[in-house]
Design a protein around this motif. Sequence first.
Motif, PDB file in Angstrom:
ATOM      1  N   THR A  98     -58.759 -45.476 -35.195  1.00 38.62           N
ATOM      2  CA  THR A  98     -58.339 -46.835 -35.539  1.00 38.62           C
ATOM      3  C   THR A  98     -59.502 -47.789 -35.292  1.00 38.62           C
ATOM      4  O   THR A  98     -60.387 -47.512 -34.475  1.00 38.62           O
ATOM      5  CB  THR A  98     -57.128 -47.286 -34.697  1.00 38.62           C
ATOM      6  OG1 THR A  98     -57.496 -47.319 -33.320  1.00 38.62           O
ATOM      7  CG2 THR A  98     -55.945 -46.365 -34.892  1.00 38.62           C
ATOM      8  N   ARG A 104     -62.464 -60.900 -38.778  1.00 37.55           N
ATOM      9  CA  ARG A 104     -61.437 -61.660 -39.508  1.00 37.55           C
ATOM     10  C   ARG A 104     -61.883 -62.143 -40.889  1.00 37.55           C
ATOM     11  O   ARG A 104     -61.102 -62.184 -41.804  1.00 37.55           O
ATOM     12  CB  ARG A 104     -60.988 -62.863 -38.679  1.00 37.55           C
ATOM     13  CG  ARG A 104     -60.225 -62.456 -37.456  1.00 37.55           C
ATOM     14  CD  ARG A 104     -59.546 -63.668 -36.838  1.00 37.55           C
ATOM     15  NE  ARG A 104     -58.930 -63.312 -35.576  1.00 37.55           N
ATOM     16  CZ  ARG A 104     -57.703 -62.813 -35.463  1.00 37.55           C
ATOM     17  NH1 ARG A 104     -56.984 -62.625 -36.537  1.00 37.55           N
ATOM     18  NH2 ARG A 104     -57.218 -62.515 -34.284  1.00 37.55           N
ATOM     19  N   ASN A 143     -60.639 -52.324 -35.943  1.00 35.56           N
ATOM     20  CA  ASN A 143     -60.344 -53.665 -36.450  1.00 35.56           C
ATOM     21  C   ASN A 143     -61.590 -54.213 -37.134  1.00 35.56           C
ATOM     22  O   ASN A 143     -62.705 -54.063 -36.613  1.00 35.56           O
ATOM     23  CB  ASN A 143     -59.947 -54.611 -35.327  1.00 35.56           C
ATOM     24  CG  ASN A 143     -58.618 -54.270 -34.709  1.00 35.56           C
ATOM     25  OD1 ASN A 143     -57.898 -53.406 -35.201  1.00 35.56           O
ATOM     26  ND2 ASN A 143     -58.283 -54.923 -33.619  1.00 35.56           N
ATOM     27  N   LYS A 156     -52.761 -49.837 -42.885  1.00 31.57           N
ATOM     28  CA  LYS A 156     -53.020 -50.968 -41.999  1.00 31.57           C
ATOM     29  C   LYS A 156     -51.747 -51.289 -41.243  1.00 31.57           C
ATOM     30  O   LYS A 156     -50.665 -51.371 -41.821  1.00 31.57           O
ATOM     31  CB  LYS A 156     -53.476 -52.175 -42.815  1.00 31.57           C
ATOM     32  CG  LYS A 156     -53.915 -53.337 -41.984  1.00 31.57           C
ATOM     33  CD  LYS A 156     -54.491 -54.436 -42.843  1.00 31.57           C
ATOM     34  CE  LYS A 156     -54.911 -55.596 -41.959  1.00 31.57           C
ATOM     35  NZ  LYS A 156     -55.421 -56.707 -42.742  1.00 31.57           N
ATOM     36  N   GLU A 157     -51.888 -51.473 -39.949  1.00 32.80           N
ATOM     37  CA  GLU A 157     -50.778 -51.832 -39.082  1.00 32.80           C
ATOM     38  C   GLU A 157     -51.200 -53.062 -38.283  1.00 32.80           C
ATOM     39  O   GLU A 157     -52.086 -52.963 -37.432  1.00 32.80           O
ATOM     40  CB  GLU A 157     -50.467 -50.649 -38.158  1.00 32.80           C
ATOM     41  CG  GLU A 157     -49.085 -50.654 -37.586  1.00 32.80           C
ATOM     42  CD  GLU A 157     -48.796 -49.341 -36.895  1.00 32.80           C
ATOM     43  OE1 GLU A 157     -48.841 -49.349 -35.649  1.00 32.80           O
ATOM     44  OE2 GLU A 157     -48.542 -48.348 -37.583  1.00 32.80           O
ATOM     45  N   ASN A 158     -50.588 -54.211 -38.575  1.00 31.78           N
ATOM     46  CA  ASN A 158     -51.029 -55.496 -38.023  1.00 31.78           C
ATOM     47  C   ASN A 158     -52.484 -55.723 -38.412  1.00 31.78           C
ATOM     48  O   ASN A 158     -52.804 -55.760 -39.572  1.00 31.78           O
ATOM     49  CB  ASN A 158     -50.805 -55.559 -36.508  1.00 31.78           C
ATOM     50  CG  ASN A 158     -49.332 -55.449 -36.155  1.00 31.78           C
ATOM     51  OD1 ASN A 158     -48.461 -55.875 -36.896  1.00 31.78           O
ATOM     52  ND2 ASN A 158     -49.053 -54.843 -35.008  1.00 31.78           N
ATOM     53  N   GLU A 159     -53.380 -55.846 -37.465  1.00 33.66           N
ATOM     54  CA  GLU A 159     -54.796 -56.057 -37.776  1.00 33.66           C
ATOM     55  C   GLU A 159     -55.604 -54.767 -37.707  1.00 33.66           C
ATOM     56  O   GLU A 159     -56.789 -54.763 -38.020  1.00 33.66           O
ATOM     57  CB  GLU A 159     -55.393 -57.078 -36.798  1.00 33.66           C
ATOM     58  CG  GLU A 159     -54.840 -58.479 -36.939  1.00 33.66           C
ATOM     59  CD  GLU A 159     -55.092 -59.066 -38.323  1.00 33.66           C
ATOM     60  OE1 GLU A 159     -56.238 -58.978 -38.808  1.00 33.66           O
ATOM     61  OE2 GLU A 159     -54.147 -59.590 -38.928  1.00 33.66           O
TER      62      GLU A 159
END
Length: 186
Positions: A149, A154, A151, A63-66
């Motif tokens: 990748t 949330r 996302n 995971k890189e940031n979100e």
Amino acid sequence: MFLIIILIIIGCTYGGIRFWKRKRVVSIFLLSPLLAVISFIGYFMYHTLYHTTPDSLQLTVHKENEAYIVGGVWKDRLDAFRFPADFLVFYIPNNEKVSNVKRNRVKSYNEMDGKLLEKEVEDWIGQTTHLEWEPQIFDLHTSSEFEFTFNLPRNIKPSDVELYYIHTREEPMEALEFWSKKIELK
């Protein structure tokens, strides 16, 4: 046409056997079509019998940031009769949507019947997973090394998400074959 080719091969083989003791060069020349046919059949059988397995695919997740970044490398060679596209299938609680999915796509995917392919994948994965959520399916160009990748929404925990890599195989004159590998998100 096919009958003529068979007759020529049989005639050359017969002539090659007849001339073997007297003129070996002519005999070898006459037996060469038979050798070509045997080589073609051997090549075809070699590629037909080789299948990749889920163990052939190594996946890394970080995971890189979100954004989640998933990299894949095939330990063994890819099968010759693979379909140009593999698929990513996401099952997310409450059918929320995954966002920013970035991957190498198949250039001719829009020319293929993408909806039919996705329906076949959905039917196949539905038989094996039995989850109540709707699958989100994304095509991915099949290559020896790849990366994609995405996302997550949330309010979703990574452990609640089901992510599968679906490998697709298409032998000549056969239906599509699939196998899946689950990708664990952390």
